[in-house]
Design a protein around this motif. Structure first.
Motif, PDB file in Angstrom:
ATOM      1  N   GLU A  47       0.812  -1.217   0.000  1.00  0.00           N
ATOM      2  CA  GLU A  47       0.000   0.000   0.000  1.00  0.00           C
ATOM      3  C   GLU A  47       0.847   1.270   0.000  1.00  0.00           C
ATOM      4  O   GLU A  47       0.491   2.257  -0.622  1.00  0.00           O
ATOM      5  CB  GLU A  47      -0.955  -0.011   1.198  1.00  0.00           C
ATOM      6  CG  GLU A  47      -2.031   1.038   1.083  1.00  0.00           C
ATOM      7  CD  GLU A  47      -3.176   0.839   2.052  1.00  0.00           C
ATOM      8  OE1 GLU A  47      -3.488   1.815   2.755  1.00  0.00           O
ATOM      9  OE2 GLU A  47      -3.754  -0.252   2.094  1.00  0.00           O
ATOM     10  N   HIS A  48       1.984   1.239   0.668  1.00  0.00           N
ATOM     11  CA  HIS A  48       2.827   2.441   0.745  1.00  0.00           C
ATOM     12  C   HIS A  48       3.329   2.875  -0.632  1.00  0.00           C
ATOM     13  O   HIS A  48       3.672   4.033  -0.841  1.00  0.00           O
ATOM     14  CB  HIS A  48       3.989   2.265   1.724  1.00  0.00           C
ATOM     15  CG  HIS A  48       5.049   1.311   1.261  1.00  0.00           C
ATOM     16  ND1 HIS A  48       6.061   1.697   0.418  1.00  0.00           N
ATOM     17  CD2 HIS A  48       5.231  -0.007   1.508  1.00  0.00           C
ATOM     18  CE1 HIS A  48       6.836   0.655   0.167  1.00  0.00           C
ATOM     19  NE2 HIS A  48       6.352  -0.382   0.808  1.00  0.00           N
ATOM     20  N   GLU A  49       3.352   1.955  -1.609  1.00  0.00           N
ATOM     21  CA  GLU A  49       3.770   2.321  -2.964  1.00  0.00           C
ATOM     22  C   GLU A  49       2.752   3.256  -3.623  1.00  0.00           C
ATOM     23  O   GLU A  49       3.067   3.957  -4.568  1.00  0.00           O
ATOM     24  CB  GLU A  49       3.978   1.067  -3.806  1.00  0.00           C
ATOM     25  CG  GLU A  49       5.115   0.200  -3.287  1.00  0.00           C
ATOM     26  CD  GLU A  49       5.318  -1.041  -4.126  1.00  0.00           C
ATOM     27  OE1 GLU A  49       5.666  -0.905  -5.314  1.00  0.00           O
ATOM     28  OE2 GLU A  49       5.119  -2.140  -3.587  1.00  0.00           O
ATOM     29  N   GLN A  69       0.871   5.476  -1.680  1.00  0.00           N
ATOM     30  CA  GLN A  69       0.678   6.635  -0.811  1.00  0.00           C
ATOM     31  C   GLN A  69       1.228   7.937  -1.381  1.00  0.00           C
ATOM     32  O   GLN A  69       0.542   8.952  -1.364  1.00  0.00           O
ATOM     33  CB  GLN A  69       1.269   6.383   0.578  1.00  0.00           C
ATOM     34  CG  GLN A  69       0.405   5.477   1.397  1.00  0.00           C
ATOM     35  CD  GLN A  69       0.979   5.191   2.762  1.00  0.00           C
ATOM     36  OE1 GLN A  69       2.188   5.149   2.945  1.00  0.00           O
ATOM     37  NE2 GLN A  69       0.100   4.964   3.720  1.00  0.00           N
ATOM     38  N   ASN A  70       2.467   7.935  -1.875  1.00  0.00           N
ATOM     39  CA  ASN A  70       3.056   9.182  -2.383  1.00  0.00           C
ATOM     40  C   ASN A  70       2.222   9.772  -3.498  1.00  0.00           C
ATOM     41  O   ASN A  70       1.950  10.972  -3.516  1.00  0.00           O
ATOM     42  CB  ASN A  70       4.484   8.956  -2.864  1.00  0.00           C
ATOM     43  CG  ASN A  70       5.453   8.790  -1.718  1.00  0.00           C
ATOM     44  OD1 ASN A  70       5.155   9.172  -0.586  1.00  0.00           O
ATOM     45  ND2 ASN A  70       6.598   8.203  -1.993  1.00  0.00           N
ATOM     46  N   LEU A 105      -1.030   9.124  -4.301  1.00  0.00           N
ATOM     47  CA  LEU A 105      -2.385   9.477  -3.880  1.00  0.00           C
ATOM     48  C   LEU A 105      -2.404  10.673  -2.943  1.00  0.00           C
ATOM     49  O   LEU A 105      -3.310  11.502  -3.003  1.00  0.00           O
ATOM     50  CB  LEU A 105      -3.075   8.270  -3.252  1.00  0.00           C
ATOM     51  CG  LEU A 105      -3.349   7.142  -4.255  1.00  0.00           C
ATOM     52  CD1 LEU A 105      -3.768   5.873  -3.542  1.00  0.00           C
ATOM     53  CD2 LEU A 105      -4.395   7.549  -5.262  1.00  0.00           C
ATOM     54  N   ASN A 106      -1.409  10.784  -2.087  1.00  0.00           N
ATOM     55  CA  ASN A 106      -1.368  11.918  -1.157  1.00  0.00           C
ATOM     56  C   ASN A 106      -1.016  13.233  -1.851  1.00  0.00           C
ATOM     57  O   ASN A 106      -1.268  14.300  -1.309  1.00  0.00           O
ATOM     58  CB  ASN A 106      -0.396  11.642  -0.010  1.00  0.00           C
ATOM     59  CG  ASN A 106      -0.963  10.622   0.959  1.00  0.00           C
ATOM     60  OD1 ASN A 106      -2.175  10.450   1.062  1.00  0.00           O
ATOM     61  ND2 ASN A 106      -0.084   9.925   1.658  1.00  0.00           N
ATOM     62  N   SER A 147      -9.060   9.720   1.623  1.00  0.00           N
ATOM     63  CA  SER A 147      -8.463   8.445   2.026  1.00  0.00           C
ATOM     64  C   SER A 147      -8.602   7.472   0.860  1.00  0.00           C
ATOM     65  O   SER A 147      -9.290   7.752  -0.119  1.00  0.00           O
ATOM     66  CB  SER A 147      -9.135   7.901   3.288  1.00  0.00           C
ATOM     67  OG  SER A 147     -10.502   7.657   3.043  1.00  0.00           O
ATOM     68  N   HIS A 192      -8.277   2.957  -0.333  1.00  0.00           N
ATOM     69  CA  HIS A 192      -8.132   1.544   0.016  1.00  0.00           C
ATOM     70  C   HIS A 192      -7.676   0.806  -1.240  1.00  0.00           C
ATOM     71  O   HIS A 192      -8.212   1.032  -2.325  1.00  0.00           O
ATOM     72  CB  HIS A 192      -9.469   0.986   0.520  1.00  0.00           C
ATOM     73  CG  HIS A 192      -9.428  -0.459   0.857  1.00  0.00           C
ATOM     74  ND1 HIS A 192      -8.729  -0.943   1.932  1.00  0.00           N
ATOM     75  CD2 HIS A 192      -9.977  -1.530   0.244  1.00  0.00           C
ATOM     76  CE1 HIS A 192      -8.863  -2.262   1.972  1.00  0.00           C
ATOM     77  NE2 HIS A 192      -9.611  -2.632   0.962  1.00  0.00           N
ATOM     78  N   ASN A 195      -9.762  17.065   4.301  1.00  0.00           N
ATOM     79  CA  ASN A 195      -8.448  16.510   4.593  1.00  0.00           C
ATOM     80  C   ASN A 195      -7.455  17.595   5.026  1.00  0.00           C
ATOM     81  O   ASN A 195      -6.297  17.318   5.279  1.00  0.00           O
ATOM     82  CB  ASN A 195      -7.912  15.754   3.375  1.00  0.00           C
ATOM     83  CG  ASN A 195      -7.835  16.620   2.124  1.00  0.00           C
ATOM     84  OD1 ASN A 195      -8.058  17.826   2.163  1.00  0.00           O
ATOM     85  ND2 ASN A 195      -7.534  15.996   1.005  1.00  0.00           N
TER      86      ASN A 195
END
Length: 174
Positions: free
Chosen positions: A40-42, A44-45, A47-48, A55, A57, A91
Motif C-alpha cells: 500500500e505504501h507504494e 501513498q506518495n 495518492l497523497n 483516504s 483503500h 483533509n
C-alpha cells in the motif's frame, strides 16, 4: 508459476473521470509488477499528492488486477491565497478551483493564511454543537489562536481560545 503473477490492470474509482485517469496514469509503473509484492505504501506518495483524496483503500483482485478505491475529500469552505480562490478540503488541504468540476458558491469563506487544520477542528466542534454550519458565511482566524464567525443573519460569534464547545452552547442559547 503462481508466484510470478503480474499486474495487467489498475482500476481507480472515487474521483471525477479526469482525476481517476490522472492517478491511473501515475500508477502505470506498477503494471507488470508482481501482484504479491505490491504494498500500500507504494500508492501513498502518488495518492497523497492529489488534494482531492481524503483516504483510499487498495484491493488486490487475483490474479492480476489492482483496484484503488478513493474517498473524495469534502469541500468545506473557500479561502484566498496569493490572490487565488481555493477550497479547503476535509483533509485539511487546499484545492484549486480548476480541480473542482462543480463549483459550490454556497460555502463559507475562511480568512486565515495558515491555519487550515485548526479550521477543520473548529468545523468538527461546530458540527457537534447546536449551530448549523450551513448558516455560517465566514470565519476569521486571529493570531491570538482564536476564531470568529459570521452567520447569514449577520451575527458575529467571537470564540475564545479554549472551551470552544462550551462557548458555542452558550451562544446558541442567546
Amino acid at each position: 508459476s503462481i508466484f510470478f503473477v503480474k499486474v495487467n490492470n489498475i482500476i481507480v474509482e472515487g474521483l471525477s473521470k479526469k482525476n481517476n485517469k490522472k492517478i491511473k496514469n501515475s500508477l502505470k509503473y506498477l503494471i507488470s509488477a508482481n501482484i504479491f509484492f505490491i504494498k500500500e505504501h507504494e500508492f501513498q506518495n502518488i495518492l497523497n499528492k492529489n488534494n482531492m483524496v481524503h483516504s483510499f483503500h487498495i484491493k488486490k483482485i487475483y490474479p492480476n488486477l489492482v483496484k484503488v478505491e478513493i474517498l473524495q475529500t469534502d469541500l468545506l469552505a473557500i479561502t484566498i491565497k496569493n490572490n487565488k480562490k481555493f477550497y479547503i478540503g476535509s483533509n485539511g488541504k487546499l484545492i484549486s478551483q480548476e480541480k473542482v468540476e462543480k463549483i459550490n458558491y454556497d460555502l463559507p469563506y475562511v480568512y486565515t493564511k495558515i491555519n487550515y487544520a485548526s479550521f477543520i477542528k473548529l468545523k468538527k466542534i461546530i458540527d457537534q454543537s447546536e449551530f448549523n454550519f450551513e448558516e455560517i458565511t465566514s470565519f476569521y482566524f486571529f493570531l491570538s489562536d482564536r476564531w470568529d464567525f459570521k452567520t447569514k443573519d449577520g451575527f458575529i460569534i467571537k470564540l475564545p481560545k479554549e472551551n470552544v464547545a462550551k462557548s458555542l452552547k452558550i451562544a446558541s442559547l442567546i
